[in-house]
Scaffold this motif. Structure first.
Motif, PDB file in Angstrom:
ATOM      1  N   ASP A   5      38.471  30.347  42.936  1.00  0.00           N
ATOM      2  CA  ASP A   5      37.967  31.690  42.651  1.00  0.00           C
ATOM      3  C   ASP A   5      36.700  31.631  41.800  1.00  0.00           C
ATOM      4  O   ASP A   5      35.735  32.352  42.050  1.00  0.00           O
ATOM      5  N   ALA A  52      30.160  42.604  36.244  1.00  0.00           N
ATOM      6  CA  ALA A  52      31.577  42.640  36.603  1.00  0.00           C
ATOM      7  C   ALA A  52      32.097  41.246  36.938  1.00  0.00           C
ATOM      8  O   ALA A  52      33.222  40.878  36.558  1.00  0.00           O
ATOM      9  N   LEU A  53      31.303  40.449  37.626  1.00  0.00           N
ATOM     10  CA  LEU A  53      31.722  39.084  37.947  1.00  0.00           C
ATOM     11  C   LEU A  53      31.845  38.237  36.686  1.00  0.00           C
ATOM     12  O   LEU A  53      32.777  37.450  36.539  1.00  0.00           O
ATOM     13  N   TRP A  54      30.914  38.414  35.751  1.00  0.00           N
ATOM     14  CA  TRP A  54      31.018  37.680  34.495  1.00  0.00           C
ATOM     15  C   TRP A  54      32.267  38.091  33.730  1.00  0.00           C
ATOM     16  O   TRP A  54      32.937  37.260  33.117  1.00  0.00           O
ATOM     17  N   ASP A  55      32.571  39.373  33.747  1.00  0.00           N
ATOM     18  CA  ASP A  55      33.786  39.846  33.082  1.00  0.00           C
ATOM     19  C   ASP A  55      35.021  39.209  33.699  1.00  0.00           C
ATOM     20  O   ASP A  55      35.962  38.817  32.999  1.00  0.00           O
ATOM     21  N   THR A  56      35.032  39.090  35.014  1.00  0.00           N
ATOM     22  CA  THR A  56      36.158  38.464  35.713  1.00  0.00           C
ATOM     23  C   THR A  56      36.306  37.006  35.312  1.00  0.00           C
ATOM     24  O   THR A  56      37.412  36.537  35.020  1.00  0.00           O
ATOM     25  N   ILE A  57      35.186  36.289  35.288  1.00  0.00           N
ATOM     26  CA  ILE A  57      35.239  34.874  34.891  1.00  0.00           C
ATOM     27  C   ILE A  57      35.715  34.748  33.449  1.00  0.00           C
ATOM     28  O   ILE A  57      36.542  33.897  33.126  1.00  0.00           O
ATOM     29  N   ARG A  58      35.222  35.609  32.565  1.00  0.00           N
ATOM     30  CA  ARG A  58      35.642  35.569  31.166  1.00  0.00           C
ATOM     31  C   ARG A  58      37.142  35.844  31.048  1.00  0.00           C
ATOM     32  O   ARG A  58      37.852  35.179  30.296  1.00  0.00           O
ATOM     33  N   ASP A  59      37.651  36.805  31.822  1.00  0.00           N
ATOM     34  CA  ASP A  59      39.084  37.102  31.796  1.00  0.00           C
ATOM     35  C   ASP A  59      39.906  35.927  32.303  1.00  0.00           C
ATOM     36  O   ASP A  59      40.973  35.628  31.759  1.00  0.00           O
ATOM     37  N   LEU A  60      39.420  35.243  33.341  1.00  0.00           N
ATOM     38  CA  LEU A  60      40.119  34.066  33.846  1.00  0.00           C
ATOM     39  C   LEU A  60      40.159  32.981  32.777  1.00  0.00           C
ATOM     40  O   LEU A  60      41.161  32.295  32.601  1.00  0.00           O
ATOM     41  N   GLU A  86      27.080  44.566  39.253  1.00  0.00           N
ATOM     42  CA  GLU A  86      27.937  43.622  39.980  1.00  0.00           C
ATOM     43  C   GLU A  86      27.982  42.275  39.265  1.00  0.00           C
ATOM     44  O   GLU A  86      29.055  41.673  39.132  1.00  0.00           O
ATOM     45  N   TYR A 122      33.037  33.072  42.655  1.00  0.00           N
ATOM     46  CA  TYR A 122      32.333  34.013  41.775  1.00  0.00           C
ATOM     47  C   TYR A 122      30.982  33.440  41.338  1.00  0.00           C
ATOM     48  O   TYR A 122      29.992  34.157  41.241  1.00  0.00           O
TER      49      TYR A 122
END
Length: 86
Positions: free
Chosen positions: A15, A59-67, A56, A19
């Protein structure tokens, strides 16, 4: 149990790679849009498209940070550091 964790870890890395590629593509498109808007500063459509791309990417950076926050060590920081050099 270990195989389940290995599978989860593998999926997270997959994932993250996806990303990362998306972010690189969006950053390249942002650069192109910036060049277009600098030559035509009054072009509202390009400005809106650039704003959308920036959201966008965010949002992708936020997703990576959350992971990253959700797991002990799922991200290779060195592979992501080049992306922070936007």
């Amino acid at each position: 149990m270990r195989s389940e964790w290995a599978e989860i870890y593998s999926k997270l890395n997959s994932d993250i790679d996806s990303y990362t590629k998306d972010i690189l593509l969006l950053n390249n498109e942002n650069d192109k849009l910036l060049q277009l808007t600098s030559s035509k500063p009054n072009n509202l459509a390009l400005t809106k498209k650039l704003g959308k791309r920036e959201l966008e990417c965010s949002a992708l950076w936020d997703t990576i940070r959350d992971l990253y926050k959700g797991h002990s060590n799922p991200i290779d920081k060195s592979s992501l550091s080049k992306l922070f050099q936007v």
